[in-house]
Design an enzyme around this catalytic site. Structure first.
Site, PDB file in Angstrom:
ATOM      1  CB  THR A   1      -0.919   0.009   1.241  1.00 41.73           C
ATOM      2  OG1 THR A   1      -1.728  -1.162   1.244  1.00 41.73           O
ATOM      3  CG2 THR A   1      -1.802   1.246   1.264  1.00 41.73           C
TER       4      THR A   1
ATOM      5  CD  GLN B   1      -4.820  -2.918   0.362  1.00 45.93           C
ATOM      6  OE1 GLN B   1      -4.795  -3.497  -0.732  1.00 45.93           O
ATOM      7  NE2 GLN B   1      -4.700  -3.560   1.518  1.00 45.93           N
TER       8      GLN B   1
ATOM      9  CD  GLN C   1      -8.908  -1.609   0.114  1.00 42.35           C
ATOM     10  OE1 GLN C   1      -9.325  -2.265  -0.830  1.00 42.35           O
ATOM     11  NE2 GLN C   1      -8.396  -2.167   1.188  1.00 42.35           N
TER      12      GLN C   1
ATOM     13  CG  ASP D   1     -10.708   0.644   5.598  1.00 36.93           C
ATOM     14  OD1 ASP D   1     -11.784   0.738   6.207  1.00 36.93           O
ATOM     15  OD2 ASP D   1     -10.082  -0.432   5.505  1.00 36.93           O
TER      16      ASP D   1
ATOM     17  CD1 TRP E   1      -5.057  -0.721  10.237  1.00 42.88           C
ATOM     18  CD2 TRP E   1      -4.347   1.325   9.738  1.00 42.88           C
ATOM     19  NE1 TRP E   1      -3.882  -0.863   9.532  1.00 42.88           N
ATOM     20  CE2 TRP E   1      -3.425   0.385   9.215  1.00 42.88           C
ATOM     21  CE3 TRP E   1      -4.109   2.690   9.538  1.00 42.88           C
ATOM     22  CZ2 TRP E   1      -2.285   0.775   8.513  1.00 42.88           C
ATOM     23  CZ3 TRP E   1      -2.976   3.069   8.842  1.00 42.88           C
ATOM     24  CH2 TRP E   1      -2.082   2.120   8.335  1.00 42.88           C
TER      25      TRP E   1
END
Length: 343
Positions: free
Chosen positions: A116, A145, A167, A189, A255
């Site tokens: 990510t 991600q 994402q 998220d 998270w």
């Protein structure tokens, strides 16, 4: 008659109003090392690498440390941009009529990049960063991600900006950050990290089912968290198939265990999950995460079915999360006043 200024006054005038202004125009030739006195550059990164520097100790027009203003002509800039940690007080300004006119874009997801945190189109590490009238985009779409911008800058301000992705669109991870009159879009998220960030008079748009936030505070004594205030949560989620749980968005999930998110005076949509918040499949998070609301409105604002471990706030409790209080810090930073100085 010739006027002779006292030496100390002349020195103060020389050190004052030393902001640097450069321009980004795709038609300009590329600047190489040794071209540091150029004022027009073809790309944003080229401008960051080779712009002139303010004189040491010089002040800008508002009396604060001098800034470098990078004024960007309308266009789509297919590039990755990095503002390094030793590069503070940078201001990016889009010269179009709206944020749609200046787009910084790239397409890279975690699978392609190897994780990510290698996907971001723009990475900001220098303190005092500002951006106005720009779009930050990761165009990888619903492929996992894919970060549009990673912000690790204290006293960062984003005004009239758009953040586009799916994402993990916006990695708001470090320092105090203020987002005003902006638009943030994603599905899963799509605002995440451990900054102390306020999203004021902004639109958070869910383009797919998931969670608006994944804040990652790691201990109760950290001053970090996300505040969504005077804003509007909207949705373009497809409701034509699947079960109800997969056609909603939620305000957030932790998270990290001490995740903190507060929503105040914000319009919430009908397809907000009535539970509001999620424990990320870990009941232990319910004892440490802090999720709270005050004065929200709209069809998704009914708190009767919220998770029992979230917090309804009083007006007095909500006051601590106003941007001028939550982001104040020991240096008494006023993000509202600073943002007002931008165009």
């Amino acid at each position: 008659m010739k006027v002779v200024l006292p030496i100390f006054l002349a020195a103060s005038i020389i050190a004052y109003a030393q902001d640097i202004h450069v321009r980004v125009d795709p038609a300009a030739p590329h600047a190489d090392p040794g071209n540091e006195n150029r004022t027009v550059f073809p790309t944003i990164q080229n401008a960051l690498d080779h712009h002139p520097w303010p004189a040491a100790g010089s002040l800008g027009k508002d009396g604060s440390p001098a800034r470098v203003y990078i004024e960007i002509e309308p266009g789509i800039y297919h590039e990755r941009v990095i503002v390094t940690q030793n590069h503070p007080n940078i201001t990016l300004i889009g010269k179009g009529k709206s944020p749609e006119d200046v787009v910084i874009t790239n397409s890279l997801n975690a699978r392609q990049a190897g994780g990510t945190f290698f996907t971001q189109t723009v990475e900001v590490n220098g303190d005092g960063f500002e951006a106005d009238n720009l779009t930050f985009e990761n165009s990888a779409g619903n492929t996992g991600q894919a970060v549009a911008i990673a912000v690790r800058s204290d006293r960062a301000i984003f005004k009239h900006c758009r953040f586009l992705g799916h994402q993990d669109t916006l990695f708001a991870d470090y320092g105090r950050q203020y987002y005003i009159d902006s638009y943030i879009e994603g599905g899963v998220d799509f605002i995440f990290g451990n900054a102390a960030a306020v999203f004021d008079r902004s639109e958070l748009h869910a383009n797919g089912p998931g969670y608006l936030t994944a804040q990652s505070r790691t201990s109760a004594d950290q001053s970090t968290g996300y505040v969504i205030i005077n804003s509007n949560v909207t949705s373009s989620i497809d409701h034509t198939g699947g079960n109800a749980a997969r056609t909603t968005t939620a305000l957030g999930r932790p998270w990290r265990p001490y995740s903190r998110v507060v929503s105040i005076h914000t319009e919430l949509p009908a397809d907000l999950d009535p539970a509001g918040w999620n424990n990320w499949n870990n009941p232990a998070n319910e004892k440490t995460a802090y999720y709270a609301e005050f004065g929200n409105k709209g069809p998704g604002a009914n708190v009767l079915h919220r998770v029992p471990w979230s917090h309804p706030l009083t007006a007095e409790q909500a006051n601590q999360f106003l941007p001028q209080n939550f982001l104040r810090g020991k240096d008494h930073w006023d993000p509202i006043q600073e943002a007002a100085r931008l165009p």
